[in-house]
Scaffold this motif. Structure first.
Motif, mmCIF file in Angstrom:
data_model
loop_
_atom_site.group_PDB
_atom_site.id
_atom_site.type_symbol
_atom_site.label_atom_id
_atom_site.label_comp_id
_atom_site.label_asym_id
_atom_site.label_seq_id
_atom_site.Cartn_x
_atom_site.Cartn_y
_atom_site.Cartn_z
ATOM 1 N N THR A 1 0.801 -1.230 0.026
ATOM 2 C CA THR A 1 -0.065 -0.094 -0.075
ATOM 3 C C THR A 1 1.210 1.218 0.189
ATOM 4 O O THR A 1 2.034 0.590 0.185
ATOM 5 C CB THR A 1 -0.840 -0.117 1.491
ATOM 6 O OG1 THR A 1 0.437 0.087 2.386
ATOM 7 C CG2 THR A 1 -2.080 -1.199 1.563
ATOM 8 N N TYR A 2 0.535 2.233 -0.686
ATOM 9 C CA TYR A 2 1.521 3.590 -0.345
ATOM 10 C C TYR A 2 1.759 4.047 1.114
ATOM 11 O O TYR A 2 2.767 4.538 1.393
ATOM 12 C CB TYR A 2 0.738 4.627 -1.010
ATOM 13 C CG TYR A 2 -0.668 5.924 -0.880
ATOM 14 C CD1 TYR A 2 0.124 6.952 -0.100
ATOM 15 C CD2 TYR A 2 -1.966 4.986 -0.083
ATOM 16 C CE1 TYR A 2 -0.628 7.340 0.811
ATOM 17 C CE2 TYR A 2 -2.493 5.882 0.108
ATOM 18 C CZ TYR A 2 -2.198 7.297 1.206
ATOM 19 O OH TYR A 2 -3.176 7.972 1.109
ATOM 20 N N SER A 3 0.959 3.564 1.675
ATOM 21 C CA SER A 3 1.651 3.857 3.510
ATOM 22 C C SER A 3 2.375 2.653 3.789
ATOM 23 O O SER A 3 3.663 3.329 4.115
ATOM 24 C CB SER A 3 0.271 4.229 4.587
ATOM 25 O OG SER A 3 -0.109 2.705 4.376
ATOM 26 N N GLU A 4 2.689 2.018 3.314
ATOM 27 C CA GLU A 4 3.592 1.115 3.355
ATOM 28 C C GLU A 4 5.001 1.219 2.605
ATOM 29 O O GLU A 4 6.734 1.528 3.480
ATOM 30 C CB GLU A 4 3.372 -0.097 3.060
ATOM 31 C CG GLU A 4 2.376 -1.351 3.816
ATOM 32 C CD GLU A 4 1.855 -2.447 3.191
ATOM 33 O OE1 GLU A 4 0.953 -3.263 4.192
ATOM 34 O OE2 GLU A 4 1.763 -2.917 2.396
ATOM 35 N N VAL A 5 5.050 1.595 1.653
ATOM 36 C CA VAL A 5 6.053 2.326 1.033
ATOM 37 C C VAL A 5 6.354 3.397 1.257
ATOM 38 O O VAL A 5 7.838 3.903 1.172
ATOM 39 C CB VAL A 5 5.097 2.753 -0.702
ATOM 40 C CG1 VAL A 5 6.836 3.708 -2.038
ATOM 41 C CG2 VAL A 5 4.429 1.723 -1.444
ATOM 42 N N ALA A 6 5.657 4.391 2.158
ATOM 43 C CA ALA A 6 6.121 5.599 2.519
ATOM 44 C C ALA A 6 7.236 5.328 3.722
ATOM 45 O O ALA A 6 8.262 5.715 4.377
ATOM 46 C CB ALA A 6 5.332 6.889 2.785
ATOM 47 N N GLU A 7 6.805 4.235 4.870
ATOM 48 C CA GLU A 7 7.639 3.753 5.728
ATOM 49 C C GLU A 7 8.529 3.163 4.918
ATOM 50 O O GLU A 7 9.754 3.256 5.695
ATOM 51 C CB GLU A 7 6.672 2.072 6.619
ATOM 52 C CG GLU A 7 7.073 2.501 7.813
ATOM 53 C CD GLU A 7 6.337 1.382 8.552
ATOM 54 O OE1 GLU A 7 5.269 1.596 8.275
ATOM 55 O OE2 GLU A 7 6.656 0.189 9.190
ATOM 56 N N LEU A 8 8.823 2.456 3.893
ATOM 57 C CA LEU A 8 9.887 1.366 3.172
ATOM 58 C C LEU A 8 10.900 2.383 2.606
ATOM 59 O O LEU A 8 11.787 2.487 3.286
ATOM 60 C CB LEU A 8 9.012 0.660 1.953
ATOM 61 C CG LEU A 8 8.911 -1.044 2.185
ATOM 62 C CD1 LEU A 8 8.508 -1.533 1.444
ATOM 63 C CD2 LEU A 8 10.596 -1.782 3.240
ATOM 64 N N LEU A 9 10.151 4.053 2.211
ATOM 65 C CA LEU A 9 11.221 4.630 1.602
ATOM 66 C C LEU A 9 11.391 5.590 2.922
ATOM 67 O O LEU A 9 12.115 7.135 2.355
ATOM 68 C CB LEU A 9 10.830 5.263 0.023
ATOM 69 C CG LEU A 9 10.448 4.450 -0.865
ATOM 70 C CD1 LEU A 9 9.525 5.033 -2.042
ATOM 71 C CD2 LEU A 9 11.949 3.665 -1.193
ATOM 72 N N GLY A 10 10.810 6.248 3.247
ATOM 73 C CA GLY A 10 10.606 6.781 5.173
ATOM 74 C C GLY A 10 10.971 8.191 4.507
ATOM 75 O O GLY A 10 11.390 9.191 4.276
#
Lengths: 236, 199
Positions: free
Chosen positions: B163-172
């Motif tokens: 999900t995009y929130s997971e992507v945000a977390e992964l990419l900081g």
């Protein structure tokens, strides 16, 4: 979540959670520009599947076909009365995925040429054009049906030209490609006779303004002997 | 308006039109032979995509079968005015693959490493090689035209099933940033690939 609109990218990537997905779907109902954008971005996202190829076990084919044979298809959805705001979009007709379908189709059929001229070498040259940093895509339609697609790389002075879904003529006629420079045509290759799909690698493009296609006798002509069926301007 | 393209394959048999749109419209009318041809046309990409997202070959196989049966079952709902047949099929495929990984894994262990696993296998069919070369080269070239953040946001979501929130977390990165990069990255990709609404 003030700006629902900007979720279109995440939406087509299936990157929204359920709640956001629902609210975006709801938003689209009343947002004409979203529908258009989502349709285009969805096609774009689908192209990412071009880059992942994996051959499934052969048993899968049998299994799927067996299930299909005993699976009833759903009835078509009754189309809802178009809302006034959607009218203009609907009338703007279809999504044409120029590169996807044309490049794909043409490449498939282009194997005739590729085979005869040492597939690997030719593929390497084609790949070099397609992956050139300055590669540009130009497309045009043929009278009587079919597409002409040109991927040109000025730095390599080369282009890959693809003819797709053109009306195939008999075995005594072929499509011929012309480089037009200062209004003067010079042959850029003759497609296989009787074929409506082909890929041609073309070099020596300096000063060429337009690529054009005509129908000629199977061996090709010195100069076009029939009217131009389709052309693609090369200038940027 | 189906045209015949006699394609010489490795086994030298001729194949009918490979126009996915025309095939899917025939499938909608219950044509099983058209379905078989459509299957052959898209299966390596559908399976490739599902494997990339799902990872586990056995699960990927199962999900791919479900997708192809769904294509058959719901072909009647395909509306060519809204997009291409392949776009429609890969939309179903991606959604199904993502649904599988999201249901399979608890939210916490969904953040997993994105191993750049090479799922491409040697396909000795010259026809397929030619297509894949052309199509893949174009997609890759266009991906190179994105900023690093756009590219990562899009590929993590699409191939990783995040999900995009997971992507945000992964990419900081901040949520709104990722949301925006997905959209403007796809817009740039769209323009590079020449995806247009014809008028």
């Amino acid at each position: 979540m003030t700006d629902v609109h900007s979720l279109s990218g995440a939406f087509v990537l299936d990157a929204l959670d359920e709640r956001e997905r629902d609210s975006f779907t709801q938003h689209m109902e009343t947002c004409e520009s979203c529908l258009l954008e989502v349709a285009e971005l969805r096609e774009t996202a689908a192209r990412l599947a071009d880059d992942v190829w994996s051959v499934p076990p052969p048993r899968m084919r049998e299994a799927v076909l067996a299930r299909v044979a005993i699976t009833r298809q759903e009835p078509p959805r009754r189309s809802r009365a178009p809302r006034p705001r959607r009218q203009s979009w609907r009338h703007r007709t279809t999504v044409a995925v120029v590169a996807a379908s044309v490049v794909g189709l043409a490449a498939l059929s282009g194997v005739f040429i590729l085979r005869e001229q040492q597939a690997n070498e030719q593929l390497a040259r084609i790949e070099a054009v397609l992956s050139a940093p300055d590669a540009a895509l130009r497309t045009g339609q043929l009278k009587g049906g079919g597409h002409l697609t040109v991927v040109i790389s000025p730095s390599r002075d080369a282009a890959v030209v693809m003819l797709a879904q053109a009306q195939p003529y008999d075995k005594d006629h072929a499509y011929q490609l012309w480089k037009i420079r200062g209004g003067q045509p010079a042959s850029a290759g003759v497609m296989p006779a009787g074929k409506g799909d082909a890929v041609v690698y073309v070099t020596g493009l300096l000063g060429t303004e337009t690529m054009a296609v005509t129908v000629e006798p199977a061996n090709g002509s010195q100069q076009p002997s029939t009217p131009i069926l389709g052309q693609v301007p090369l200038a940027t | 308006m189906e045209r015949r393209l006699s394609l010489i394959r490795g086994d030298a048999t001729a194949r009918d039109s490979v126009d996915a749109d025309a095939l899917l419209r025939s499938v909608a009318r219950g044509d099983e032979r058209a379905f078989t041809r459509l299957y052959d046309l898209v299966i390596v990409r559908v399976y490739g995509l599902v494997r990339r997202v799902v990872r586990d070959p056995a699960q990927a196989e199962e999900v791919t079968q479900e997708i192809m049966v769904e294509v058959w079952r719901t072909a009647t709902r395909f509306d060519p005015a809204k997009g291409s047949a392949t776009g429609w099929i890969f939309t179903i495929a991606h959604r199904r693959a993502v649904d599988r990984v999201r249901s399979e894994q608890a939210a916490t262990d969904r953040i997993r490493r994105l191993a750049p696993e090479a799922t491409q296998t040697g396909h000795d069919d010259v026809v397929d090689q030619a297509t894949s070369h052309l199509e893949r080269a174009q997609v890759r070239r266009c991906l190179q035209g994105l900023t690093e953040l756009q590219k990562e946001a899009i590929t993590l979501a699409y191939y990783g099933g995040y999900t995009y929130s997971e992507v945000a977390e992964l990419l900081g990165a901040a949520l709104p940033t990722i949301k925006t990069r997905m959209r403007d990255g796809l817009i740039r990709l769209r323009d590079c690939l020449g995806v247009v609404m014809a008028s």
